[in-house]
Design an enzyme around this catalytic site. Sequence first.
Site, short mmCIF file in Angstrom:
data_model
loop_
_atom_site.label_atom_id
_atom_site.label_comp_id
_atom_site.label_asym_id
_atom_site.label_seq_id
_atom_site.Cartn_x
_atom_site.Cartn_y
_atom_site.Cartn_z
CG ASN A 15 -1.81 1.22 1.29
OD1 ASN A 15 -1.41 2.31 0.89
ND2 ASN A 15 -3.03 1.05 1.79
CG ASN A 52 -7.76 -1.21 6.11
OD1 ASN A 52 -6.92 -0.68 6.86
ND2 ASN A 52 -8.10 -0.68 4.95
#
Length: 259
Positions: free
Chosen positions: A7, A149
Site C-alpha cells: 500500500n 485492514n
Amino acid sequence: MRIATWNVNSLRARLARVEEWISYAQPDILCLQETKVAETAFPSLAFAALGYESVAWGQGQWNGVAILSRVGVTDVVVGFGDQSTDRGEARLLWATCGGVRVASVYVPNGRMVGSEHFEAKLRWLDGLRRQLVGSCDPASPLVIAGDFNVAPDDRDVWDATKLHGATHVSEPERLALRELQDWGLVDAFRLHHEEARLYSWWDYRAGDFHQHRGLRIDLVLVTSSLADVSSYTLIDRFARKGKLPSDHAPVLVDFEYQP
DNA sequence: ATGGTCGCGCAGCGA
C-alpha cells in the site's frame, strides 16, 4: 517466483521510492494499493522501463489498485466482475501472471465498528468470498494480496488490550477474514513466522513506527498449491524508513514455482 | 504535555 504487495499511499507521491524498491527487491509480481491515480495517469512507462507490464484501476484522489508483473498479465477483471455501469470504488483487481491468478485488494477501512462503513467492509469481504466460491478453484495457484485492514489475531497488534474491539481487530471482521480463508487460503507470512510484534503498517503520528506501535494488516493469502512451495517471506521495514515513506511496508513472499 | 502526520488539493476529510 517472488510476489509482493504494498500500500503505497499515493503512487504519484511515492513513485521514486516504488521504483527504488522494485530495483532492489526484484518482485516478479507486485500488487499496489492506494495508488490514488486514474488509469489514464498511471505511470506505466516508468514500470515498463524496469521490465514490468502493469494493469491498474483508479479514480484518482482515493483508493486505486494495480498489478505489476514481469511474468505476463492476462485475463484482467476489474472489481467483482459484475456488469453494473458503476463499478464502485477501486479496491479490487484481478489478473493472471505467470500461471498464478492474482488479486490486488484494498479492503475498506470500516472507520468505526458498528458504523455503516463497517457494515460495508463486512459486505465487501463477503463479496470477495462469494466471488471466490463462484469463479475460482481452490486447487489452482491463486494469491490475494493487499491491504486487508484487518489484523488476523492478537499477535498482529501492538497492544491488543488497548485496541480490543476496535476497527482492524474486532471479531466480526476477523470472522469475515477467516471465512474468506476457509475457502482455501493460507496466510503465507505465518507459514514462516509464528512470532508476535511483526507489523506492516504504522500510523504516521506520534512516532508509532519508531516505538513499534503497528499492525499487520497487509497480507498475502495463497491457495495450498502455492503454500506448499512457499520458501521465504519478509516485511520490508527498511522501506518504511527515511523521508516521506508510505505508512505501510511492502510484504514479499517467495515460492519455488516456475512461471 | 492526552497531541502528535500524511495526501488530497486548497478546507477539511479520510486513513
